[in-house]
Design an enzyme around this catalytic site. Sequence first.
Site, PDB file in Angstrom:
ATOM      1  N   ASN A  70     -10.549  -2.898  -6.592  1.00 38.44           N
ATOM      2  CA  ASN A  70      -9.769  -1.874  -7.299  1.00 38.44           C
ATOM      3  C   ASN A  70     -10.354  -1.499  -8.661  1.00 38.44           C
ATOM      4  O   ASN A  70      -9.921  -0.505  -9.269  1.00 38.44           O
ATOM      5  CB  ASN A  70      -8.325  -2.335  -7.491  1.00 38.44           C
ATOM      6  CG  ASN A  70      -7.501  -2.278  -6.225  1.00 38.44           C
ATOM      7  OD1 ASN A  70      -6.496  -2.969  -6.085  1.00 38.44           O
ATOM      8  ND2 ASN A  70      -7.911  -1.459  -5.258  1.00 38.44           N
ATOM      9  N   TRP A  71     -11.338  -2.246  -9.137  1.00 37.90           N
ATOM     10  CA  TRP A  71     -11.984  -1.888 -10.404  1.00 37.90           C
ATOM     11  C   TRP A  71     -12.659  -0.524 -10.315  1.00 37.90           C
ATOM     12  O   TRP A  71     -12.938   0.107 -11.347  1.00 37.90           O
ATOM     13  CB  TRP A  71     -13.018  -2.935 -10.790  1.00 37.90           C
ATOM     14  CG  TRP A  71     -12.425  -4.235 -11.244  1.00 37.90           C
ATOM     15  CD1 TRP A  71     -12.249  -5.362 -10.497  1.00 37.90           C
ATOM     16  CD2 TRP A  71     -11.931  -4.550 -12.551  1.00 37.90           C
ATOM     17  NE1 TRP A  71     -11.674  -6.349 -11.256  1.00 37.90           N
ATOM     18  CE2 TRP A  71     -11.471  -5.883 -12.525  1.00 37.90           C
ATOM     19  CE3 TRP A  71     -11.831  -3.822 -13.742  1.00 37.90           C
ATOM     20  CZ2 TRP A  71     -10.919  -6.505 -13.640  1.00 37.90           C
ATOM     21  CZ3 TRP A  71     -11.285  -4.438 -14.851  1.00 37.90           C
ATOM     22  CH2 TRP A  71     -10.846  -5.775 -14.804  1.00 37.90           C
ATOM     23  N   ASP A  85       0.833  -1.204   0.000  1.00 37.81           N
ATOM     24  CA  ASP A  85       0.000   0.000   0.000  1.00 37.81           C
ATOM     25  C   ASP A  85       0.867   1.252   0.000  1.00 37.81           C
ATOM     26  O   ASP A  85       1.945   1.268   0.600  1.00 37.81           O
ATOM     27  CB  ASP A  85      -0.899  -0.015   1.237  1.00 37.81           C
ATOM     28  CG  ASP A  85      -2.012   1.013   1.156  1.00 37.81           C
ATOM     29  OD1 ASP A  85      -2.341   1.457   0.038  1.00 37.81           O
ATOM     30  OD2 ASP A  85      -2.550   1.372   2.214  1.00 37.81           O
ATOM     31  N   SER A  96      -8.015  -5.424   4.573  1.00 38.29           N
ATOM     32  CA  SER A  96      -8.632  -5.119   3.273  1.00 38.29           C
ATOM     33  C   SER A  96      -8.986  -6.350   2.446  1.00 38.29           C
ATOM     34  O   SER A  96      -8.657  -6.429   1.264  1.00 38.29           O
ATOM     35  CB  SER A  96      -7.718  -4.178   2.472  1.00 38.29           C
ATOM     36  OG  SER A  96      -7.607  -2.933   3.120  1.00 38.29           O
ATOM     37  N   TRP A 110       2.832   7.984  -2.440  1.00 36.89           N
ATOM     38  CA  TRP A 110       4.254   8.214  -2.712  1.00 36.89           C
ATOM     39  C   TRP A 110       4.417   9.093  -3.953  1.00 36.89           C
ATOM     40  O   TRP A 110       5.222  10.023  -3.971  1.00 36.89           O
ATOM     41  CB  TRP A 110       4.942   6.867  -2.905  1.00 36.89           C
ATOM     42  CG  TRP A 110       6.425   6.914  -3.067  1.00 36.89           C
ATOM     43  CD1 TRP A 110       7.367   6.867  -2.079  1.00 36.89           C
ATOM     44  CD2 TRP A 110       7.145   6.998  -4.310  1.00 36.89           C
ATOM     45  NE1 TRP A 110       8.634   6.908  -2.611  1.00 36.89           N
ATOM     46  CE2 TRP A 110       8.526   6.995  -3.983  1.00 36.89           C
ATOM     47  CE3 TRP A 110       6.767   7.066  -5.636  1.00 36.89           C
ATOM     48  CZ2 TRP A 110       9.520   7.076  -4.964  1.00 36.89           C
ATOM     49  CZ3 TRP A 110       7.752   7.144  -6.613  1.00 36.89           C
ATOM     50  CH2 TRP A 110       9.112   7.148  -6.274  1.00 36.89           C
TER      51      TRP A 110
END
Length: 245
Positions: free
Chosen positions: A68-69, A20, A196, A25
């Site tokens: 994540n789609w 993650d 998650s 970042w």
Amino acid sequence: MSDDASAGTPGPWHTAIIMDGNGRWAKARGRPRSFGHKRGVETVRNIVEHAGELGIRYLTLFSFSTENWSRPADEVGALFELLKLYVEADLEGLARRGVRVRVIGRRDNLGPDLVAIIDRAEARTRDNDAFHLTIAFNYGGRDEILRACQAVAQDVADGRLDPATLDEARLGHFLDTAALPDVDLMIRTSGEQRISNFLLWQAAYAELVFVDALWPDFSRDDLARAVDTYHQRVRRYGGVDAGAA
């Protein structure tokens, strides 16, 4: 339960990592999220190279979840391309080092080109046993358990399985991770403290370690510290510590 004892190693025999922080970042550097994902692949290479030195034989990395789609289409596309590029660029090197590659998760909604790359990677490394790298891609723990239950129900309906014989071990054979031991250590980077929907069944007795470093900054030293933390834990599996009064 873990194979630590039978393996003759202090472990953690099987380590799983929620990678993650790529987006944060990149944002901190004024770059697009895809830049962070690319840098994250370099971290993957570094960790895969050094994990075995720390007693890890099975490493499972959470790359793309079924949730994540919902991310922007360009980011999803970039993640798909990165998996392709990583496998294509690193496959032969991994194979020569005795690494067995597996990809777990749904494949029914992936493009045929990506499925072909995954199939090739798994076939090329099928006989390797020095180190086991599993990439969880298009994966969700609840989805995996649901698919396992559907497969069990189908076997019962077809007369191949007596429901009275179903136990935890047998159900485990219907999971994507049927060939893997349970997770000993689960690490999440970026300071978030949740799992998650990752390996819900397999991590039932995993030691959880949360690391502040964002994934692109996660180093071998960070992994070593997480492993040291694992070694300081007492794993009771619901029992009582033998050294307790």
